[in-house]
Design an enzyme around this catalytic site. Structure first.
Site, short mmCIF file in Angstrom:
data_model
loop_
_atom_site.label_atom_id
_atom_site.label_comp_id
_atom_site.label_asym_id
_atom_site.label_seq_id
_atom_site.Cartn_x
_atom_site.Cartn_y
_atom_site.Cartn_z
N SER A 160 0.64 -0.84 0.01
CA SER A 160 -0.13 0.20 0.20
C SER A 160 0.78 1.55 0.29
CB SER A 160 -0.89 0.49 0.98
OG SER A 160 -2.17 1.00 0.70
N ASP A 209 -9.55 -5.36 -3.92
CA ASP A 209 -9.22 -4.51 -3.14
C ASP A 209 -10.30 -3.50 -2.72
OD1 ASP A 209 -7.83 -1.87 -2.14
OD2 ASP A 209 -5.79 -2.75 -3.02
N HIS A 263 -7.11 -5.79 0.00
CA HIS A 263 -5.89 -4.91 0.30
C HIS A 263 -5.01 -5.09 1.22
CE1 HIS A 263 -3.77 -1.06 -0.40
NE2 HIS A 263 -4.00 -0.89 0.38
#
Length: 254
Positions: free
Chosen positions: A96, A195, A225
């Site tokens: 991320s 995601d 995610h």
């Protein structure tokens, strides 16, 4: 505000190879989300270092005092520590925001390779772009909801997010988006199709805009995610290992 401090601690495992791997966690997260990957890579002989980014693992109020420069300084310190420990070859792996910070590091420091997982160029919550104004209305926004139990049990993250930090994250993404052509080292871009935070097209954008001669894009049908903790984590770990082995063999690294 609840956070498990034991889970949020940074970790370092020294392997027998000459390659050091820097594991960089995500926004409002902690090294906990990288721990299973770190343990896997350590078992393959790699040295792994997972720093705790500034403002994380404490309180949302403390995070509100930090910004993208502080987070990147944490990455640079961990990078320098690996160099000082005698590792001539370093690979950055980030999840991320950690993926965005890894790409920034690849543009500014010598790396053997870089791997981004669920790195955001486009996000699903369009309010991120409004954070520069929203921060004057309220200081924090509540966490949108818990992850599935098999993910949540490993996490150590905040239940509130500082709006000012969201603004800084947005600025960081825009900066790295403009600098992708400066990434010229081997890269693996990894993205889950389920995601809930990052638009999957972000991965294709990164892949298309880096200037690397050797690059690979991996898609995962059943990953959300937090890819490092989700259903396909074993396959993701194996794909990372295969990529690293190809890079190490290609460049005759230990």
């Amino acid at each position: 505000m609840k956070i498990t401090y034991k889970k949020s601690n940074p970790f370092f495992h020294e392997g027998y190879r000459s390659v050091g791997i820097l594991l960089i966690h995500g926004f409002t997260g902690s090294p906990a989300e990288m721990r299973l990957l770190g343990e896997y890579l350590y078992q393959q002989g790699y040295t792994v270092s997972a720093p705790l980014l500034a403002g994380h693992g404490t309180t949302p109020e403390e995070m509100a005092k930090t910004n993208k420069e502080d987070w990147f300084k944490s990455v640079l310190q961990a990078y320098d520590d690996l160099k000082e420990k005698g590792y001539p070859h370093i690979v950055a792996i980030g999840l991320s925001m950690g993926g965005i910070l890894s790409l920034k590091l690849a543009a500014e420091r010598p790396l053997a390779a870089v791997i981004s997982l669920a790195a955001p160029i486009y996000v699903r919550d369009k309010r991120m772009a409004w954070a520069r104004w929203l921060k004057y209305v309220k200081a924090f926004k509540a966490k949108s909801g818990e992850k599935p139990p098999h993910i949540e049990e490993h996490l150590a993250s905040y239940d509130r997010t500082p709006i000012a930090a969201v603004e800084s994250l947005h600025q960081l993404i825009q900066e790295v988006k403009q600098r992708l052509e400066q990434v010229r080292i081997p890269i693996q871009v990894m993205q889950g199709k389920r995601d809930e935070t990052v638009e999957p097209r972000s991965a294709q954008y990164i892949f298309d805009h880096v200037a690397s001669d050797f690059k690979k894009l991996n898609w995962y049908e059943n990953s959300s995610h937090i890819m490092t903790l989700d259903h396909e984590k074993e396959q993701i770990f194996a794909d990372i290992y295969d990529f690293l082995e190809r890079i190490m063999n290609k460049n005759s690294l230990g």
